[in-house]
Design a protein around this motif. Structure first.
Motif, short mmCIF file in Angstrom:
data_model
loop_
_atom_site.label_atom_id
_atom_site.label_comp_id
_atom_site.label_asym_id
_atom_site.label_seq_id
_atom_site.Cartn_x
_atom_site.Cartn_y
_atom_site.Cartn_z
N ARG B 98 0.65 -1.17 -0.14
CA ARG B 98 -0.08 -0.07 0.16
C ARG B 98 1.15 1.24 0.06
NH1 ARG B 98 -4.10 -2.10 4.59
NH2 ARG B 98 -4.21 0.11 5.14
N LEU B 99 1.91 1.20 0.98
CA LEU B 99 2.94 2.39 0.66
C LEU B 99 3.69 2.49 -0.48
CD1 LEU B 99 4.66 1.74 4.20
CD2 LEU B 99 2.52 3.26 3.83
N LYS B 100 3.72 1.18 -1.09
CA LYS B 100 4.31 1.35 -2.47
C LYS B 100 3.75 2.00 -3.48
CE LYS B 100 8.09 -1.93 -1.60
NZ LYS B 100 8.26 -3.47 -1.64
N THR B 101 2.48 1.68 -3.20
CA THR B 101 1.32 2.17 -4.46
C THR B 101 1.47 3.72 -4.23
OG1 THR B 101 0.28 0.11 -4.11
CG2 THR B 101 -0.89 1.69 -5.26
N ALA B 102 1.09 4.13 -3.04
CA ALA B 102 1.13 5.32 -2.69
C ALA B 102 2.28 6.14 -3.36
CB ALA B 102 1.02 5.72 -1.38
N LEU B 103 3.43 5.77 -3.05
CA LEU B 103 4.83 6.27 -3.52
C LEU B 103 4.69 6.31 -5.09
CD1 LEU B 103 7.77 7.54 -3.08
CD2 LEU B 103 8.34 5.13 -3.34
N VAL B 137 -2.55 4.52 3.16
CA VAL B 137 -1.68 4.42 4.25
C VAL B 137 -2.46 3.93 5.32
CG1 VAL B 137 0.01 5.73 5.58
CG2 VAL B 137 0.05 5.90 3.11
N ASN B 138 -3.55 4.49 5.72
CA ASN B 138 -4.20 4.47 7.01
C ASN B 138 -5.10 3.27 7.02
OD1 ASN B 138 -4.76 5.76 9.60
ND2 ASN B 138 -6.75 6.14 8.98
N GLY B 139 -5.70 3.16 5.83
CA GLY B 139 -6.79 2.07 5.78
C GLY B 139 -8.01 2.20 6.62
N GLY B 140 -8.78 1.15 6.72
CA GLY B 140 -10.10 1.60 7.20
C GLY B 140 -11.32 1.70 6.30
N PHE B 141 -10.94 1.67 4.97
CA PHE B 141 -12.09 1.96 4.15
C PHE B 141 -11.78 0.83 3.06
CE2 PHE B 141 -11.21 6.10 5.50
CZ PHE B 141 -12.41 6.68 5.84
N GLY B 143 -12.28 -2.28 2.61
CA GLY B 143 -11.57 -3.52 2.92
C GLY B 143 -10.29 -3.55 3.36
N LEU B 144 -9.68 -2.22 3.26
CA LEU B 144 -8.20 -2.07 3.65
C LEU B 144 -8.21 -2.12 5.09
CD1 LEU B 144 -6.90 0.53 1.10
CD2 LEU B 144 -6.36 -1.85 1.16
N GLU B 145 -7.22 -3.03 5.81
CA GLU B 145 -7.12 -3.04 7.27
C GLU B 145 -6.62 -1.73 7.76
OE1 GLU B 145 -4.32 -5.19 10.26
OE2 GLU B 145 -4.15 -5.93 8.13
N HIS B 146 -6.97 -1.40 8.80
CA HIS B 146 -6.65 -0.17 9.36
C HIS B 146 -5.54 -0.30 10.01
CE1 HIS B 146 -6.75 3.66 11.19
NE2 HIS B 146 -6.60 2.99 12.94
N LYS B 151 2.12 2.10 14.46
CA LYS B 151 3.04 1.08 13.68
C LYS B 151 3.47 1.65 12.45
CE LYS B 151 1.27 -3.44 14.57
NZ LYS B 151 0.93 -3.15 16.06
N TRP B 152 3.37 3.26 12.34
CA TRP B 152 4.04 3.84 11.17
C TRP B 152 5.37 4.02 11.76
CZ3 TRP B 152 0.30 8.02 8.75
CH2 TRP B 152 -1.07 7.48 8.57
#
Lengths: 246, 361
Positions: B98-103, B137-141, B143-146, B151-152
Motif C-alpha cells: 500500500r505504501l509502495k502504491t502511494a509512492l 496508508v491509514n486504511g479502514g476503507f 476493506g483495507l485493514e486499518h 505502527k507507522w
C-alpha cells in the motif's frame, strides 16, 4: 446635477499635525484638461491622490461623476472603477506580463471574459505603440515604454477621469516626448484629465486651465495664455522665472 | 563636421579567459589565498580517501547475515537486511504494497504535472492524491485493514510528518502574515501574540505539550491519536515561522504596488492574492525552503514522544542482538537519506527562483 465631473469643496487634509491641503476648491468639467503645477511639497500629488481615495482626507467633500466620496467601501470601489491613475514610477506589476498587467483588473473586477479583455488590452497597447511587447515583462522595457503600458492599463477600464501623477518625472530625457505624445493624443480625444506635471510645453499645448499650488493652497488658476503671460501673484512669478530661466 | 562612426566590437583578450587564468585568479591570487588552497587540498586528502576505503572499497555488499561482513569495512548488509524497517518502520510486512502504491502514484502525479498546464486541474488532482494516499496508508476503507499510527515509522513517518507540516503550515502562515500586516488592531495583535508565543518556545516543548499536557484537558476517556497531536503541534509551530518569513516578503513590496492595485479597482483580497502575495512569495522562496528544510530535520524530535522516525530506526535496528554495534552504518545511511531529501528541496528552490525571475534583461 451640474456638468462638473469632479467637484472638490473645502478640502482639508492633515498628515498628523501637518496641514497639507488647505480649503481646496476645484471643479472640473467633462472633457477638461487641468494641469496642476507648483513647487515640491506643495500638496499637488496629495490633491489628485485624494480624488481616487489613495489618500484619506479629514474635511470637505469630493464628488466624482455624481458619487460622493466617503469611507463607504462601495463608493470607493465605484469611484476607482471610474477614475484611472498613472503614477510617477509606473507601478506596473512586475510578476505579470504586459498583457496580464492590462487584463488583470478587467477580468477580476469587471468580470469580463478573458478573450474580450485581451482584445481590449491589445487595442490599447497598439494605441500606445507597444503591441509587439505584450508578452514581455515590465522590467524588460524602457521607462518610457513602461509608462506607456501604464497609460494603456489605465485606459482599459475606459475611465471618465484620468489622473496623472508626474508621469514623466522619472524618465530619461529622451523618453519624455514619447509619453507626452500619447498624453496629447488622449487630451485631443476629449478625455477628462488632471495632470500633475512640470512639462510646461505640454501645459501650454493642451491644458484648458493651469492650477498653481503652493503650501497646500491653490494660489492661482488660469488659462495657459494668461497663466504664462500675466501671472498675478509674486509666488507664481518667482516659480515661472525659475522653471523657465534655463 | 564631426562624424560619428561606430567602432567594431572585439573579442576579449585570450589571456583573461580559460582554465589557467581562472585558477590563477581564484585559487592563487595572493599568498594567503595560495596557503588556503593548499590547506584545503590537504584536508580533502585527509578526509576523502579513508572514507571511500571504508564505505566502498573495503565494504561488504553481498550476503544476508552478519557473518558475511568480513573485510573490516562498512557492513552494508545490515542496511540491506533492515531496509524495510528504515523505510516503513513497524508497518505490517504484507501491507507494505500500500505504501509502495502511494509512492508510485506520487511519481505518476509528478510526471502528469509536467503535462498539465491548467493549475485548477493540477490542484484538484493533488487533493485527490492526498485523499487516496491517506486511505491507502491509514486504511479502514474499502476493506483495507486499518493500520494504527503507532505502527507507522521510518522514512515513511518522517515524510508524512514533514509533508503535513509543510503543506498545512503554508496557508496558515500566509493568513497570519496578512493578519500581522493588517490595519485592524485586534486581528494584528492576535497574530503578533500567536507568532511571538510560538517563537519563544522550543519545538520539543510544543511536542511535549501536545502529547502529554493537552490530553489532561480532554474529558475522561477521550483519546486523540498521538501522531495527529504531534502533527498539529508541528504545523502550528512551523506556521509561525512561515508567517514571519512571508511578512518579510510582504515588507519588501513597495507601496506603489498596493496603490496601483487599489487604483485599478481590485478589492483587498484580490490585491493581496493577485498582486502582493505572488511578489512576496518570490522574495521569500529561499527563506521558506530553508525553513522547510529545517522542519524536515526537526521531525526527528518526534522520537521523544514515542514516534519512531527514520533516525530512531537506527537505534532500534542496531539493538537487534544479531546486529549489535551497527550504528555507524545506520547513521551514515540515514545521513545520506536526509541529505538527499534536503539537497533536492534546495535545488528545487533554486529552480523555482529562476522560474519566477521576471527581471530578465
Amino acid at each position: 446635477m451640474s456638468e462638473n465631473i469632479v467637484e472638490i469643496k473645502n478640502l482639508n487634509k492633515w498628515y498628523g499635525e501637518f496641514h497639507v491641503l488647505k480649503d481646496i476648491n476645484l471643479s472640473v468639467k467633462k472633457g477638461e484638461i487641468i494641469v496642476v503645477c507648483g513647487p515640491s511639497g506643495s500638496g499637488k500629488s496629495t490633491l489628485i491622490r485624494c480624488i481616487n481615495y489613495l489618500e484619506k482626507f479629514q474635511e470637505g467633500s469630493i464628488v466624482v461623476d455624481g458619487v460622493q466620496l466617503s469611507d463607504d467601501i462601495k463608493k470607493i470601489k465605484a469611484i476607482r472603477e471610474d477614475v484611472a491613475m498613472v503614477f510617477q514610477h509606473f507601478n506596473l506589476f512586475p510578476h505579470l506580463s504586459i498583457l496580464d498587467n492590462l487584463t488583470l483588473a478587467p477580468i477580476w473586477v469587471k468580470k469580463k471574459p478573458k478573450k474580450e479583455a485581451v482584445a481590449t488590452a491589445m487595442k490599447f497597447l497598439e494605441r500606445v505603440g507597444i503591441a509587439d511587447q505584450a508578452d514581455k515583462y515590465p522590467n524588460q522595457l524602457s521607462g518610457g515604454q513602461q509608462q506607456r503600458v501604464a497609460i494603456a492599463r489605465s485606459l482599459c477600464k475606459n475611465p471618465n477621469v484620468m489622473l496623472f501623477d508626474e508621469p514623466t518625472s522619472a524618465l530619461d530625457p529622451e523618453m519624455v516626448s514619447e509619453v507626452l505624445d500619447v498624453m496629447i493624443e488622449l487630451a485631443q480625444e476629449g478625455r477628462t484629465m488632471i495632470c500633475v506635471t512640470h512639462e510646461m510645453g505640454f501645459a501650454k499645448k493642451v491644458a484648458d486651465r493651469i492650477i498653481f499650488m503652493d503650501a497646500g493652497q491653490i494660489v492661482e488658476e488660469n488659462t495657459p495664455q494668461e497663466f504664462f503671460s500675466n501671472p498675478e501673484s509674486d509666488r507664481l512669478k518667482l516659480f515661472l522665472e525659475q522653471i523657465l530661466s534655463h | 563636421m564631426a562624424i560619428f562612426e561606430q567602432k567594431k566590437t572585439r573579442t576579449a583578450p585570450s589571456n583573461t579567459q580559460g582554465i589557467i587564468p581562472w585558477i590563477r585568479e581564484n585559487l592563487f591570487s595572493s599568498p594567503l589565498n595560495s596557503i588556503m588552497t593548499f590547506l584545503g587540498i590537504v584536508f580533502l586528502y585527509w578526509i576523502i580517501p579513508p572514507f571511500v576505503q571504508w564505505a566502498y572499497i573495503d565494504a561488504n555488499f553481498s550476503g544476508t547475515t552478519r557473518e558475511a561482513c568480513t573485510s573490516g569495512g562498512a557492513c552494508w548488509v545490515f542496511v540491506k537486511m533492515k531496509m524495510d524497517m528504515f523505510m516503513y518502520g513497524f508497518y505490517p510486512q504484507n501491507e507494505i504494497w500500500r505504501l509502495k502504491t502511494a509512492l508510485g502514484l506520487f511519481i505518476v502525479l509528478l510526471v502528469a504535472f509536467k503535462f498539465i498546464r491548467n493549475y485548477k486541474i493540477s490542484f484538484l488532482l493533488l487533493n485527490i492524491y492526498f485523499l487516496v494516499a491517506f486511505i491507502l496508508v491509514n486504511g479502514g476503507f474499502f476493506g483495507l485493514e486499518h493500520i494504527p499510527t503507532d505502527k507507522w515509522g521510518g522514512l515513511m513517518l518522517t515524510v508524512v510528518v514533514a509533508a503535513v507540516g509543510i503543506i498545512c503550515s503554508f496557508p496558515i502562515g500566509i493568513i497570519v502574515a496578512f493578519g500581522r500586516a493588517s490595519d485592524l488592531p485586534i486581528i494584528r495583535s492576535i497574530c503578533i501574540t500567536y507568532v511571538e508565543f510560538i517563537r519563544g518556545v522550543p519545538l520539543i516543548t510544543i511536542l511535549f505539550m501536545s502529547s502529554i499536557i493537552l490530553p489532561l484537558f480532554f474529558p475522561e476517556g477521550m483519546t486523540f491519536d498521538k501522531l495527529l497531536r504531534a502533527l498539529i503541534g508541528i504545523t502550528l509551530f512551523q506556521a509561525a515561522y512561515v508567517a514571519e518569513i512571508i511578512r518579510g516578503g510582504l515588507q519588501s513590496i513597495s507601496k506603489g504596488q498596493y496603490e496601483a492595485a487599489d487604483a485599478v479597482g481590485l478589492s483587498y483580497w484580490q490585491k493581496m492574492l493577485l498582486v502582493i502575495l505572488p511578489q512576496a512569495l518570490k522574495v521569500a522562496i529561499p527563506n521558506l525552503v530553508g525553513a522547510f528544510i529545517s522542519l524536515f530535520q526537526d521531525t526527528t524530535l518526534v522520537l521523544i514522544i514515542g514516534l519512531f522516525d527514520l533516525l530512531a530506526m537506527v537505534r532500534i535496528t542496531a539493538a537487534d542482538s544479531t546486529w549489535l554495534g551497527m550504528e555507524t552504518e545506520g547513521y551514515v545511511f540515514v545521513t545520506f537519506i536526509f541529505w538527499a531529501f534536503c539537497f533536492t528541496m534546495s535545488r528545487y528552490s533554486q529552480k523555482l527562483e529562476r522560474q519566477f525571475d521576471t527581471n530578465l534583461r
